[in-house]
Design a protein around this motif. Structure first.
Motif, mmCIF file in Angstrom:
data_model
loop_
_atom_site.group_PDB
_atom_site.id
_atom_site.type_symbol
_atom_site.label_atom_id
_atom_site.label_comp_id
_atom_site.label_asym_id
_atom_site.label_seq_id
_atom_site.Cartn_x
_atom_site.Cartn_y
_atom_site.Cartn_z
ATOM 1 N N PHE A 284 33.008 26.752 48.190
ATOM 2 C CA PHE A 284 33.300 27.014 49.601
ATOM 3 C C PHE A 284 32.045 27.467 50.370
ATOM 4 O O PHE A 284 32.094 28.314 51.248
ATOM 5 N N GLY A 285 30.908 26.906 49.956
ATOM 6 C CA GLY A 285 29.678 27.143 50.691
ATOM 7 C C GLY A 285 28.940 28.418 50.356
ATOM 8 O O GLY A 285 27.963 28.760 51.042
ATOM 9 N N ARG A 286 29.356 29.139 49.333
ATOM 10 C CA ARG A 286 28.632 30.358 48.952
ATOM 11 C C ARG A 286 28.847 30.628 47.472
ATOM 12 O O ARG A 286 29.749 30.067 46.848
ATOM 13 N N PRO A 287 28.015 31.506 46.870
ATOM 14 C CA PRO A 287 28.159 31.788 45.437
ATOM 15 C C PRO A 287 29.509 32.433 45.114
ATOM 16 O O PRO A 287 30.057 33.198 45.933
ATOM 17 N N LEU A 288 30.021 32.146 43.939
ATOM 18 C CA LEU A 288 31.248 32.803 43.477
ATOM 19 C C LEU A 288 31.119 34.321 43.541
ATOM 20 O O LEU A 288 32.104 35.027 43.786
ATOM 21 N N ALA A 289 29.924 34.823 43.285
ATOM 22 C CA ALA A 289 29.707 36.275 43.275
ATOM 23 C C ALA A 289 29.988 36.920 44.622
ATOM 24 O O ALA A 289 30.143 38.141 44.705
ATOM 25 N N GLY A 290 30.072 36.137 45.685
ATOM 26 C CA GLY A 290 30.336 36.685 47.005
ATOM 27 C C GLY A 290 31.806 36.851 47.321
ATOM 28 O O GLY A 290 32.141 37.272 48.430
ATOM 29 N N PHE A 291 32.690 36.534 46.356
ATOM 30 C CA PHE A 291 34.124 36.675 46.584
ATOM 31 C C PHE A 291 34.633 37.976 45.969
ATOM 32 O O PHE A 291 34.236 38.368 44.873
ATOM 33 N N GLN A 292 35.539 38.641 46.687
ATOM 34 C CA GLN A 292 36.014 39.944 46.248
ATOM 35 C C GLN A 292 36.676 39.907 44.877
ATOM 36 O O GLN A 292 36.452 40.801 44.040
ATOM 37 N N LEU A 293 37.506 38.914 44.620
ATOM 38 C CA LEU A 293 38.237 38.876 43.351
ATOM 39 C C LEU A 293 37.294 38.658 42.166
ATOM 40 O O LEU A 293 37.537 39.180 41.078
ATOM 41 N N VAL A 294 36.231 37.898 42.382
ATOM 42 C CA VAL A 294 35.240 37.696 41.320
ATOM 43 C C VAL A 294 34.487 39.000 41.070
ATOM 44 O O VAL A 294 34.262 39.400 39.919
ATOM 45 N N GLN A 295 34.103 39.684 42.131
ATOM 46 C CA GLN A 295 33.428 40.974 41.947
ATOM 47 C C GLN A 295 34.336 41.973 41.225
ATOM 48 O O GLN A 295 33.876 42.777 40.414
ATOM 49 N N ASP A 296 35.636 41.926 41.508
ATOM 50 C CA ASP A 296 36.578 42.818 40.832
ATOM 51 C C ASP A 296 36.562 42.585 39.320
ATOM 52 O O ASP A 296 36.511 43.532 38.530
ATOM 53 N N LEU A 297 36.564 41.319 38.902
ATOM 54 C CA LEU A 297 36.523 41.009 37.468
ATOM 55 C C LEU A 297 35.213 41.467 36.848
ATOM 56 O O LEU A 297 35.192 42.004 35.731
ATOM 57 N N LEU A 298 34.113 41.273 37.565
ATOM 58 C CA LEU A 298 32.813 41.674 37.027
ATOM 59 C C LEU A 298 32.704 43.192 36.901
ATOM 60 O O LEU A 298 32.191 43.710 35.900
ATOM 61 N N VAL A 299 33.184 43.907 37.890
ATOM 62 C CA VAL A 299 33.093 45.369 37.849
ATOM 63 C C VAL A 299 34.007 45.939 36.767
ATOM 64 O O VAL A 299 33.629 46.878 36.055
ATOM 65 N N LYS A 300 35.211 45.392 36.613
ATOM 66 C CA LYS A 300 36.091 45.848 35.533
ATOM 67 C C LYS A 300 35.445 45.580 34.177
ATOM 68 O O LYS A 300 35.548 46.415 33.259
ATOM 69 N N SER A 301 34.789 44.455 34.045
ATOM 70 C CA SER A 301 34.094 44.139 32.789
ATOM 71 C C SER A 301 32.986 45.141 32.519
ATOM 72 O O SER A 301 32.854 45.663 31.399
ATOM 73 N N LEU A 302 32.187 45.440 33.543
ATOM 74 C CA LEU A 302 31.103 46.396 33.376
ATOM 75 C C LEU A 302 31.649 47.785 33.050
ATOM 76 O O LEU A 302 31.061 48.526 32.253
ATOM 77 N N GLY A 303 32.781 48.142 33.612
ATOM 78 C CA GLY A 303 33.401 49.420 33.289
ATOM 79 C C GLY A 303 33.825 49.494 31.840
ATOM 80 O O GLY A 303 33.618 50.522 31.164
ATOM 81 N N ASN A 304 34.413 48.424 31.327
ATOM 82 C CA ASN A 304 34.783 48.390 29.910
ATOM 83 C C ASN A 304 33.561 48.516 29.011
ATOM 84 O O ASN A 304 33.573 49.222 28.000
ATOM 85 N N ILE A 305 32.498 47.798 29.371
ATOM 86 C CA ILE A 305 31.264 47.849 28.588
ATOM 87 C C ILE A 305 30.687 49.260 28.583
ATOM 88 O O ILE A 305 30.330 49.811 27.537
ATOM 89 N N THR A 306 30.602 49.863 29.762
ATOM 90 C CA THR A 306 29.960 51.170 29.889
ATOM 91 C C THR A 306 30.753 52.257 29.181
ATOM 92 O O THR A 306 30.175 53.096 28.473
ATOM 93 N N SER A 307 32.062 52.261 29.331
ATOM 94 C CA SER A 307 32.873 53.278 28.656
ATOM 95 C C SER A 307 32.837 53.094 27.144
ATOM 96 O O SER A 307 32.763 54.073 26.387
ATOM 97 N N SER A 308 32.862 51.856 26.688
ATOM 98 C CA SER A 308 32.797 51.595 25.247
ATOM 99 C C SER A 308 31.453 52.013 24.676
ATOM 100 O O SER A 308 31.372 52.593 23.585
ATOM 101 N N TRP A 309 30.394 51.739 25.410
ATOM 102 C CA TRP A 309 29.051 52.100 24.949
ATOM 103 C C TRP A 309 28.922 53.621 24.825
ATOM 104 O O TRP A 309 28.366 54.144 23.860
ATOM 105 N N GLY A 310 29.474 54.350 25.806
ATOM 106 C CA GLY A 310 29.426 55.799 25.728
ATOM 107 C C GLY A 310 30.166 56.332 24.519
ATOM 108 O O GLY A 310 29.705 57.263 23.839
ATOM 109 N N MET A 311 31.329 55.749 24.207
ATOM 110 C CA MET A 311 32.081 56.142 23.027
ATOM 111 C C MET A 311 31.276 55.892 21.755
ATOM 112 O O MET A 311 31.201 56.745 20.859
ATOM 113 N N LEU A 312 30.649 54.732 21.673
ATOM 114 C CA LEU A 312 29.916 54.376 20.460
ATOM 115 C C LEU A 312 28.631 55.185 20.320
ATOM 116 O O LEU A 312 28.200 55.484 19.198
#
Length: 397
Positions: A284-312
Protein backbone atom coordinates in the motif's frame (compact mmCIF):
# COMPACT_ATOMS: atom_id res chain seq x y z
CA UNK A 1 29.05 -4.74 3.56
CA UNK A 2 27.87 -6.47 6.72
CA UNK A 3 24.69 -4.95 8.17
CA UNK A 4 24.55 -3.77 11.81
CA UNK A 5 22.43 -6.77 12.77
CA UNK A 6 25.21 -9.06 11.56
CA UNK A 7 27.71 -7.37 13.87
CA UNK A 8 25.56 -7.31 16.99
CA UNK A 9 22.39 -8.85 18.34
CA UNK A 10 19.71 -6.41 17.22
CA UNK A 11 17.23 -7.95 19.67
CA UNK A 12 19.41 -7.11 22.70
CA UNK A 13 17.23 -4.12 23.60
CA UNK A 14 18.49 -3.95 27.22
CA UNK A 15 22.17 -4.68 26.37
CA UNK A 16 22.33 -8.02 28.18
CA UNK A 17 25.58 -8.84 26.41
CA UNK A 18 27.24 -6.20 28.63
CA UNK A 19 27.04 -8.77 31.44
CA UNK A 20 29.85 -10.72 29.74
CA UNK A 21 33.51 -10.06 30.46
CA UNK A 22 35.74 -8.89 27.64
CA UNK A 23 37.13 -12.41 27.15
CA UNK A 24 33.65 -13.93 27.18
CA UNK A 25 32.39 -11.43 24.64
CA UNK A 26 35.29 -12.36 22.36
CA UNK A 27 34.10 -15.98 22.46
CA UNK A 28 30.52 -14.91 21.76
CA UNK A 29 31.62 -12.83 18.77
CA UNK A 30 33.65 -15.80 17.53
CA UNK A 31 30.54 -17.97 17.81
CA UNK A 32 28.53 -15.33 15.93
CA UNK A 33 31.09 -15.16 13.13
CA UNK A 34 31.32 -18.96 12.89
CA UNK A 35 27.57 -19.34 12.56
CA UNK A 36 27.34 -16.52 10.02
CA UNK A 37 30.24 -17.67 7.85
CA UNK A 38 30.27 -21.47 8.18
CA UNK A 39 26.69 -22.44 8.97
CA UNK A 40 24.25 -19.94 7.50
CA UNK A 41 25.19 -20.64 3.85
CA UNK A 42 24.39 -24.34 4.35
CA UNK A 43 21.23 -24.46 6.39
CA UNK A 44 18.41 -23.95 3.90
CA UNK A 45 19.64 -26.70 1.57
CA UNK A 46 20.50 -29.08 4.43
CA UNK A 47 17.14 -28.46 6.10
CA UNK A 48 15.34 -29.29 2.85
CA UNK A 49 17.51 -32.39 2.42
CA UNK A 50 17.05 -33.50 6.01
CA UNK A 51 20.72 -34.30 6.62
CA UNK A 52 23.58 -33.02 8.72
CA UNK A 53 26.55 -31.50 6.85
CA UNK A 54 29.43 -33.67 8.06
CA UNK A 55 31.97 -31.07 6.95
CA UNK A 56 30.86 -28.88 9.84
CA UNK A 57 32.50 -31.30 12.30
CA UNK A 58 35.97 -30.39 11.00
CA UNK A 59 35.07 -26.70 11.05
CA UNK A 60 33.88 -26.93 14.64
CA UNK A 61 37.15 -28.72 15.44
CA UNK A 62 39.08 -25.71 14.19
CA UNK A 63 36.81 -23.12 15.81
CA UNK A 64 37.98 -23.43 19.41
CA UNK A 65 34.34 -23.39 20.58
CA UNK A 66 34.06 -27.01 21.73
CA UNK A 67 34.57 -28.20 25.30
CA UNK A 68 34.60 -24.76 26.91
CA UNK A 69 32.59 -25.77 30.04
CA UNK A 70 35.17 -28.41 31.04
CA UNK A 71 38.37 -27.16 32.60
CA UNK A 72 41.49 -29.14 31.87
CA UNK A 73 40.37 -30.62 28.56
CA UNK A 74 41.53 -28.94 25.38
CA UNK A 75 43.74 -26.11 26.71
CA UNK A 76 44.68 -24.26 29.89
CA UNK A 77 41.71 -21.89 30.02
CA UNK A 78 39.30 -21.92 32.98
CA UNK A 79 35.89 -23.50 32.49
CA UNK A 80 33.36 -21.23 30.82
CA UNK A 81 30.51 -20.04 33.04
CA UNK A 82 26.84 -20.72 32.44
CA UNK A 83 26.15 -17.23 31.10
CA UNK A 84 28.69 -17.60 28.30
CA UNK A 85 27.68 -21.16 27.39
CA UNK A 86 24.03 -20.11 27.46
CA UNK A 87 24.65 -17.17 25.18
CA UNK A 88 26.62 -19.42 22.84
CA UNK A 89 23.60 -21.75 22.58
CA UNK A 90 21.44 -18.69 21.95
CA UNK A 91 23.80 -17.40 19.27
CA UNK A 92 23.86 -20.73 17.47
CA UNK A 93 20.07 -21.06 17.54
CA UNK A 94 19.75 -17.50 16.26
CA UNK A 95 21.05 -18.91 12.96
CA UNK A 96 19.94 -22.55 13.13
CA UNK A 97 18.42 -24.57 15.96
CA UNK A 98 19.47 -27.87 14.40
CA UNK A 99 23.17 -27.07 14.47
CA UNK A 100 22.74 -25.72 17.99
CA UNK A 101 21.10 -29.02 18.96
CA UNK A 102 23.92 -31.07 17.41
CA UNK A 103 26.38 -28.99 19.40
CA UNK A 104 24.31 -29.21 22.59
CA UNK A 105 24.00 -32.98 22.41
CA UNK A 106 27.75 -33.37 21.99
CA UNK A 107 29.09 -30.52 24.13
CA UNK A 108 26.30 -30.69 26.71
CA UNK A 109 24.54 -34.00 27.19
CA UNK A 110 27.26 -36.42 26.08
CA UNK A 111 30.31 -34.61 27.47
CA UNK A 112 28.54 -33.65 30.68
CA UNK A 113 27.44 -37.27 31.17
CA UNK A 114 31.08 -38.37 30.97
CA UNK A 115 32.30 -35.46 33.09
CA UNK A 116 29.70 -35.92 35.83
CA UNK A 117 29.14 -39.66 35.60
CA UNK A 118 32.62 -40.93 34.86
CA UNK A 119 35.57 -41.34 37.17
CA UNK A 120 38.82 -39.46 36.57
CA UNK A 121 40.28 -42.20 34.38
CA UNK A 122 37.20 -42.17 32.18
CA UNK A 123 37.22 -38.37 31.91
CA UNK A 124 40.87 -38.47 30.88
CA UNK A 125 40.12 -41.22 28.39
CA UNK A 126 37.16 -39.69 26.54
CA UNK A 127 36.93 -35.96 27.16
CA UNK A 128 40.13 -34.73 25.43
CA UNK A 129 39.04 -36.18 22.09
CA UNK A 130 35.49 -34.94 22.56
CA UNK A 131 36.74 -31.47 23.52
CA UNK A 132 38.66 -31.33 20.24
CA UNK A 133 35.68 -32.91 18.44
CA UNK A 134 37.98 -35.60 17.15
CA UNK A 135 35.17 -37.82 18.37
CA UNK A 136 31.44 -37.00 18.45
CA UNK A 137 29.09 -37.93 21.27
CA UNK A 138 25.41 -38.84 21.57
CA UNK A 139 23.09 -39.37 24.54
CA UNK A 140 20.58 -42.25 24.50
CA UNK A 141 17.85 -41.98 27.14
CA UNK A 142 14.40 -41.75 25.50
CA UNK A 143 12.77 -45.00 24.35
CA UNK A 144 10.06 -45.81 21.78
CA UNK A 145 7.40 -46.27 24.48
CA UNK A 146 8.76 -44.00 27.19
CA UNK A 147 9.59 -40.30 27.18
CA UNK A 148 8.41 -38.25 30.15
CA UNK A 149 7.97 -41.43 32.22
CA UNK A 150 11.40 -42.83 31.44
CA UNK A 151 12.46 -42.80 35.11
CA UNK A 152 9.97 -45.52 35.95
CA UNK A 153 9.40 -47.03 32.53
CA UNK A 154 12.88 -47.67 31.16
CA UNK A 155 12.85 -50.99 29.31
CA UNK A 156 16.45 -51.15 28.09
CA UNK A 157 18.28 -53.57 30.37
CA UNK A 158 21.86 -54.16 31.49
CA UNK A 159 22.86 -57.64 32.65
CA UNK A 160 26.20 -58.32 34.33
CA UNK A 161 28.05 -61.15 32.64
CA UNK A 162 31.59 -61.99 33.65
CA UNK A 163 33.79 -58.89 33.58
CA UNK A 164 31.35 -56.91 31.46
CA UNK A 165 27.73 -56.12 30.69
CA UNK A 166 25.14 -57.11 28.09
CA UNK A 167 22.68 -54.43 26.95
CA UNK A 168 19.32 -55.17 25.32
CA UNK A 169 16.55 -52.80 24.35
CA UNK A 170 15.72 -49.81 22.15
CA UNK A 171 16.15 -46.05 22.18
CA UNK A 172 14.46 -43.35 20.08
CA UNK A 173 15.11 -39.74 19.03
CA UNK A 174 18.84 -40.05 19.64
CA UNK A 175 20.53 -37.03 18.08
CA UNK A 176 23.94 -37.46 16.39
CA UNK A 177 23.69 -41.25 16.70
CA UNK A 178 24.02 -41.90 12.94
CA UNK A 179 27.63 -40.73 13.02
CA UNK A 180 28.55 -40.66 16.73
CA UNK A 181 31.76 -42.27 17.94
CA UNK A 182 30.53 -42.57 21.55
CA UNK A 183 26.91 -43.03 22.61
CA UNK A 184 26.04 -42.71 26.30
CA UNK A 185 23.36 -45.38 26.76
CA UNK A 186 21.22 -45.54 29.89
CA UNK A 187 19.92 -48.96 30.92
CA UNK A 188 18.27 -50.55 33.95
CA UNK A 189 20.39 -53.08 35.83
CA UNK A 190 18.32 -56.27 36.10
CA UNK A 191 19.92 -57.13 39.45
CA UNK A 192 19.36 -53.96 41.49
CA UNK A 193 16.76 -52.22 39.26
CA UNK A 194 18.91 -49.06 39.13
CA UNK A 195 19.64 -47.05 35.98
CA UNK A 196 23.29 -47.05 34.93
CA UNK A 197 25.21 -45.32 32.15
CA UNK A 198 27.40 -47.00 29.54
CA UNK A 199 29.61 -45.51 26.82
CA UNK A 200 28.97 -47.58 23.71
CA UNK A 201 31.06 -47.10 20.59
CA UNK A 202 29.02 -46.49 17.46
CA UNK A 203 30.40 -49.55 15.70
CA UNK A 204 29.81 -52.02 18.55
CA UNK A 205 28.38 -55.39 17.38
CA UNK A 206 24.70 -55.75 18.21
CA UNK A 207 24.02 -52.02 17.98
CA UNK A 208 21.74 -51.04 15.10
CA UNK A 209 21.27 -47.36 14.25
CA UNK A 210 18.51 -46.24 11.90
CA UNK A 211 17.93 -42.61 10.96
CA UNK A 212 14.42 -41.28 11.61
CA UNK A 213 13.02 -39.96 8.33
CA UNK A 214 10.25 -37.53 7.38
CA UNK A 215 10.68 -35.12 10.30
CA UNK A 216 9.09 -31.69 10.01
CA UNK A 217 11.23 -30.07 12.74
CA UNK A 218 14.99 -29.87 13.36
CA UNK A 219 15.48 -31.62 10.06
CA UNK A 220 19.25 -31.07 10.00
CA UNK A 221 19.71 -33.02 13.25
CA UNK A 222 20.03 -36.71 12.46
CA UNK A 223 17.89 -38.39 15.11
CA UNK A 224 17.93 -42.16 15.17
CA UNK A 225 16.25 -45.26 16.46
CA UNK A 226 18.69 -47.54 18.27
CA UNK A 227 18.27 -51.27 18.71
CA UNK A 228 20.57 -53.06 21.16
CA UNK A 229 20.67 -56.83 20.91
CA UNK A 230 23.27 -58.50 23.07
CA UNK A 231 25.55 -55.44 23.01
CA UNK A 232 28.59 -56.27 25.12
CA UNK A 233 30.23 -53.48 27.10
CA UNK A 234 33.25 -53.91 29.40
CA UNK A 235 32.99 -52.75 33.00
CA UNK A 236 35.57 -50.07 32.16
CA UNK A 237 32.98 -48.47 29.85
CA UNK A 238 30.30 -48.23 32.53
CA UNK A 239 30.19 -44.71 33.96
CA UNK A 240 31.48 -45.32 37.46
CA UNK A 241 29.73 -42.39 39.14
CA UNK A 242 26.30 -42.86 37.52
CA UNK A 243 24.46 -45.57 39.40
CA UNK A 244 20.83 -44.38 39.61
CA UNK A 245 18.29 -42.27 37.77
CA UNK A 246 19.07 -39.49 40.22
CA UNK A 247 22.41 -39.13 38.47
CA UNK A 248 20.64 -38.90 35.10
CA UNK A 249 18.34 -36.22 36.53
CA UNK A 250 21.37 -34.17 37.65
CA UNK A 251 22.68 -34.18 34.09
CA UNK A 252 19.29 -33.17 32.67
CA UNK A 253 18.91 -30.42 35.25
CA UNK A 254 22.17 -28.88 34.08
CA UNK A 255 21.37 -29.15 30.37
CA UNK A 256 17.67 -28.17 30.48
CA UNK A 257 18.59 -24.51 30.88
CA UNK A 258 20.58 -24.80 27.64
CA UNK A 259 17.35 -25.65 25.81
CA UNK A 260 15.78 -22.47 27.20
CA UNK A 261 18.72 -20.50 25.79
CA UNK A 262 18.14 -22.25 22.45
CA UNK A 263 14.51 -21.16 22.55
CA UNK A 264 15.65 -17.57 23.12
CA UNK A 265 17.94 -17.84 20.11
CA UNK A 266 15.08 -19.09 17.94
CA UNK A 267 12.96 -16.14 19.08
CA UNK A 268 15.74 -13.73 18.21
CA UNK A 269 16.38 -15.27 14.80
CA UNK A 270 12.71 -15.17 13.86
CA UNK A 271 12.25 -11.64 15.22
CA UNK A 272 15.24 -10.27 13.31
CA UNK A 273 13.98 -11.80 10.09
CA UNK A 274 10.53 -10.32 10.63
CA UNK A 275 11.91 -6.90 11.54
CA UNK A 276 14.10 -6.77 8.45
CA UNK A 277 11.28 -7.97 6.21
CA UNK A 278 8.82 -5.47 7.68
CA UNK A 279 11.23 -2.61 7.03
CA UNK A 280 11.94 -3.70 3.44
CA UNK A 281 8.59 -5.04 2.21
CA UNK A 282 6.34 -2.43 0.61
CA UNK A 283 2.55 -2.70 0.78
CA UNK A 284 0.00 0.00 0.00
CA UNK A 285 2.84 2.35 -0.87
CA UNK A 286 4.83 2.12 2.35
CA UNK A 287 6.86 -0.40 4.39
CA UNK A 288 4.99 -2.99 6.44
CA UNK A 289 6.82 -1.60 9.47
CA UNK A 290 4.75 1.57 9.17
CA UNK A 291 1.50 -0.21 10.04
CA UNK A 292 0.26 -0.27 13.63
CA UNK A 293 -0.66 -3.97 13.71
CA UNK A 294 2.77 -4.98 12.41
CA UNK A 295 4.49 -2.82 15.01
CA UNK A 296 2.29 -4.45 17.67
CA UNK A 297 3.55 -7.91 16.68
CA UNK A 298 7.16 -6.73 16.63
CA UNK A 299 6.94 -5.06 20.03
CA UNK A 300 5.24 -8.08 21.63
CA UNK A 301 8.01 -10.25 20.18
CA UNK A 302 10.70 -7.97 21.58
CA UNK A 303 8.97 -8.04 24.96
CA UNK A 304 9.01 -11.83 25.01
CA UNK A 305 12.69 -11.85 24.05
CA UNK A 306 13.67 -9.26 26.66
CA UNK A 307 11.76 -10.83 29.55
CA UNK A 308 13.07 -14.30 28.68
CA UNK A 309 16.63 -13.02 28.44
CA UNK A 310 16.35 -11.42 31.87
CA UNK A 311 15.10 -14.69 33.35
CA UNK A 312 17.94 -16.66 31.78
CA UNK A 313 20.56 -14.13 32.86
CA UNK A 314 19.53 -14.59 36.48
CA UNK A 315 19.29 -18.37 36.03
CA UNK A 316 22.91 -18.42 34.83
CA UNK A 317 23.94 -16.45 37.91
CA UNK A 318 22.19 -18.98 40.14
CA UNK A 319 24.01 -21.81 38.35
CA UNK A 320 27.40 -20.13 38.60
CA UNK A 321 26.97 -19.48 42.33
CA UNK A 322 25.66 -22.99 43.04
CA UNK A 323 22.25 -21.75 44.25
CA UNK A 324 20.31 -23.72 41.69
CA UNK A 325 17.45 -26.20 41.88
CA UNK A 326 15.45 -28.37 39.47
CA UNK A 327 12.51 -26.01 39.50
CA UNK A 328 14.70 -23.10 38.37
CA UNK A 329 15.62 -24.74 35.06
CA UNK A 330 12.11 -26.21 34.70
CA UNK A 331 10.43 -22.81 34.97
CA UNK A 332 12.84 -21.34 32.43
CA UNK A 333 12.35 -24.19 29.97
CA UNK A 334 8.56 -24.12 30.25
CA UNK A 335 8.21 -20.34 30.13
CA UNK A 336 10.77 -19.44 27.48
CA UNK A 337 9.69 -22.16 25.04
CA UNK A 338 6.06 -21.02 25.35
CA UNK A 339 7.11 -17.45 24.57
CA UNK A 340 9.17 -18.79 21.66
CA UNK A 341 6.07 -20.39 20.16
CA UNK A 342 4.32 -17.02 20.21
CA UNK A 343 7.21 -15.14 18.62
CA UNK A 344 7.79 -17.56 15.72
CA UNK A 345 4.05 -17.48 14.95
CA UNK A 346 3.99 -13.68 14.94
CA UNK A 347 7.12 -13.56 12.78
CA UNK A 348 5.63 -15.97 10.26
CA UNK A 349 2.44 -13.88 10.26
CA UNK A 350 4.37 -10.74 9.29
CA UNK A 351 5.74 -12.56 6.25
CA UNK A 352 2.25 -13.45 5.03
CA UNK A 353 2.34 -16.06 2.27
CA UNK A 354 6.13 -15.75 1.98
CA UNK A 355 6.34 -17.09 5.53
CA UNK A 356 5.80 -20.67 4.34
CA UNK A 357 8.58 -20.57 1.74
CA UNK A 358 11.95 -21.89 2.86
CA UNK A 359 13.94 -19.21 1.02
CA UNK A 360 12.61 -16.60 3.48
CA UNK A 361 13.97 -18.65 6.41
CA UNK A 362 11.23 -17.85 8.91
CA UNK A 363 9.41 -21.10 8.08
CA UNK A 364 12.43 -23.03 9.33
CA UNK A 365 12.35 -21.23 12.68
CA UNK A 366 8.59 -21.77 12.91
CA UNK A 367 8.95 -25.52 12.36
CA UNK A 368 12.06 -26.01 14.50
CA UNK A 369 10.40 -24.34 17.48
CA UNK A 370 8.04 -27.31 17.87
CA UNK A 371 10.82 -29.76 18.70
CA UNK A 372 12.47 -27.39 21.17
CA UNK A 373 9.09 -26.89 22.84
CA UNK A 374 8.86 -30.65 23.46
CA UNK A 375 12.30 -32.07 24.25
CA UNK A 376 14.18 -31.96 27.58
CA UNK A 377 10.84 -32.17 29.37
CA UNK A 378 7.49 -31.06 27.98
CA UNK A 379 5.86 -27.87 29.22
CA UNK A 380 3.44 -29.98 31.24
CA UNK A 381 6.15 -32.00 33.01
CA UNK A 382 8.21 -28.92 33.82
CA UNK A 383 5.07 -27.18 35.06
CA UNK A 384 4.45 -30.02 37.51
CA UNK A 385 8.04 -29.80 38.78
CA UNK A 386 7.60 -26.09 39.48
CA UNK A 387 4.09 -26.63 40.83
CA UNK A 388 5.35 -29.14 43.40
CA UNK A 389 8.11 -26.74 44.44
CA UNK A 390 5.79 -23.80 45.08
CA UNK A 391 2.86 -25.68 46.64
CA UNK A 392 4.52 -28.61 48.36
CA UNK A 393 1.98 -30.88 46.65
CA UNK A 394 2.86 -33.41 43.97
CA UNK A 395 0.38 -33.54 41.10
CA UNK A 396 2.26 -36.27 39.23
CA UNK A 397 0.25 -39.40 38.50
Amino acid sequence: MTSPTEQQNAADFYDFEAALTEDEREVLLRTRAFMREEVRPLVAEQWADGSFPRELIARFRESGLVGLPYEGYGDDRPAAGHLLTGMMAMEMSRVDASVATFFGVHNGLAMHAVHAGGDQAQRDRWLPGMARMDTVGAFALTEPLDGSDIAAGMRTTARREGDGWVLDGAKRWIGNATFADHIVVWARDVDDDQVKGFVVDGDTPGLKVEKIAHKTSLRIVENADLTLEGVRVPESDRLQNASSFRDVAEILRATRSGVAWQALGVMIGAYELALRYACERQQFGRPLAGFQLVQDLLVKSLGNITSSWGMLLQLARLQDTGVFRDEHSSLAKAHVTARMREVVAWAREIFGGNGIVLEYDVARFFADAEAIYSFEGTREMNTLIVGKAITGQSAFV
